[in-house]
Scaffold this active site. Structure first.
Site, short mmCIF file in Angstrom:
data_model
loop_
_atom_site.label_atom_id
_atom_site.label_comp_id
_atom_site.label_asym_id
_atom_site.label_seq_id
_atom_site.Cartn_x
_atom_site.Cartn_y
_atom_site.Cartn_z
N CYS A 133 0.86 -1.26 -0.07
CA CYS A 133 -0.02 0.25 -0.16
C CYS A 133 0.88 1.06 0.09
O CYS A 133 1.32 1.49 0.84
CB CYS A 133 -1.02 -0.11 1.22
SG CYS A 133 -1.88 1.58 1.45
N CYS A 136 -0.64 4.18 2.23
CA CYS A 136 -0.13 3.85 3.56
C CYS A 136 1.19 4.23 4.07
O CYS A 136 1.33 4.73 5.12
CB CYS A 136 -0.47 2.40 4.06
SG CYS A 136 -1.95 1.87 3.31
N ASP A 137 2.03 3.65 3.06
CA ASP A 137 3.60 3.42 3.71
C ASP A 137 4.51 4.47 2.79
O ASP A 137 5.61 4.63 3.06
CB ASP A 137 3.96 2.19 3.56
CG ASP A 137 3.14 1.43 4.36
OD1 ASP A 137 2.92 1.90 5.57
OD2 ASP A 137 2.89 0.27 4.10
#
Ligand code: NAP
Length: 308
Positions: A133, A136-137
């Site tokens: 992701c 997300c990261d």
């Protein structure tokens, strides 16, 4: 006696549905499946969930949602539904542990990222340089090289997103023809920070003594092996929506995602609703899943008021 509402899944969608259904006095039963808490529990910090100025730990966010749902009377059990019978007014769901009957059902079973199955992938997954992701990261990898694997729209989108942070983005695809839409391919090809590694099949994710990823080993069509230096490998080779147990009762598209009505949560079976990543291949965010869970619970409540 049949449950009022049975909710499947304890990710953002399922737990938000539980909070709403419980506050409506429906005392929902929620089944936790193979990955309790869903995909958020596999990411360290969530920086884009509104309301948390300094971010929030993914697992903490989920456990807070669960406590909030419990506070209003939600009950939880562990089980995985294997098959369903939605032909009658009372829905029947057969799990590994028990058979359930419910008037309304909210399916929020999520989607599981597809993995390559190469050495290093599992070892460094979850905070040490392998993730599925970028949203997300990605922000954790500023000014360092990263690699994205895949040749579809997801991979192109992730690669473009990562150019905001990374010093360089390798886009590694096993063929030279993309599955992604032409416009995405053109954007990727013309971006100065993206280097294409085409006809390259990932062989291994290589780490160092620090326990973090250092490179992605790939093999090209001629058989030559090369290590692409990178601090994180973003795997974007598709997701597998967890919808298998519900077909053919419910309609799914060619990729297995539930097909929903205009309100994004109703299905062709009255009283059965879907929410979150099992029904959404476009946004796939914690907040959009939570929003769908909220909608599904409100729709279930309305449906029960009219039909139960
Ligand atoms: P996808 O279109 O199925 O593409 C998956 C890619 O991963 C393919 O290029 C495939 O290679 C590659 N791949 C699969 N298994 C692999 C493996 N073991 N090792 C290396 N590479 C592997 O998946 P997606 O990109 O997630 O897209 C899914 C759906 O969502 C599509 O319909 C897409 O259009 C849609 N989507 C749309 C948007 C948007 O419109 N903004 C954004 C994201 C996704 P091959 O090509 O060789 O098979």
């Amino acid at each position: 006696m049949a449950e009022h509402v049975l909710i499947l899944g304890t990710g953002c969608a399922g737990l938000t549905a539980a909070i709403y259904a419980a506050r409506a006095g429906l005392t929902p039963l929620v089944l936790e499946g193979a990955q309790p808490g869903g995909q958020l529990t596999t990411t360290s910090e969530v920086e884009n969930f509104p309301g948390f100025v300094h971010g929030v730990d993914g697992s903490e966010l989920i456990s807070n949602m669960k406590a909030q749902a419990e506070r209003f009377g939600t009950r939880f059990a562990f089980d995985r539904i294997e098959r369903v019978d939605f032909s009658g007014p009372v829905k029947k769901l057969v799990g590994g542990e028990a058979t359930y009957e419910a008037q309304a059902v909210i399916i929020a079973t999520g989607a599981s990222p597809r993995f390559m199955g190469i050495p290093g992938e599992k070892q460094y997954y979850g905070g040490n340089g392998v993730t599925t992701c970028a949203t997300c990261d990605g922000a954790f990898y500023r000014d360092v090289p990263v690699a994205v694997v895949g040749g579809g729209d997801s991979a192109c989108e992730e690669a473009l997103f990562l150019t905001r942070f990374a010093s360089k983005v390798y886009l590694v695809h096993r063929r030279d023809k993309f599955r992604a839409s032409e416009i995405m391919v053109q954007r990727v090809k013309s971006h100065p920070k993206i280097e294409l590694a085409l006809n390259c099949t990932p062989q291994e994710i290589v780490g160092g003594a620090d326990g973090k990823v250092h490179s992605l080993r790939v093999k090209n069509a001629a058989g030559a092996v090369q290590d692409l230096p990178c601090k994180c490998v973003f795997i974007a080779i598709g997701h597998i929506p967890n919808s298998q147990a519900f077909t053919p009762a419910l309609e799914v598209d060619e990729n297995g995602y539930f097909v929903a009505g205009d309100n994004t949560v109703s299905t062709r079976v009255p009283g059965v609703f879907v929410a979150g990543d099992c029904a959404d291949h476009v946004y796939r965010q914690a907040i959009t899943a939570a929003g769908m869970g909220c909608r599904a619970a409100i729709e279930a409540e309305r449906w029960l008021a009219e039909h139960a």
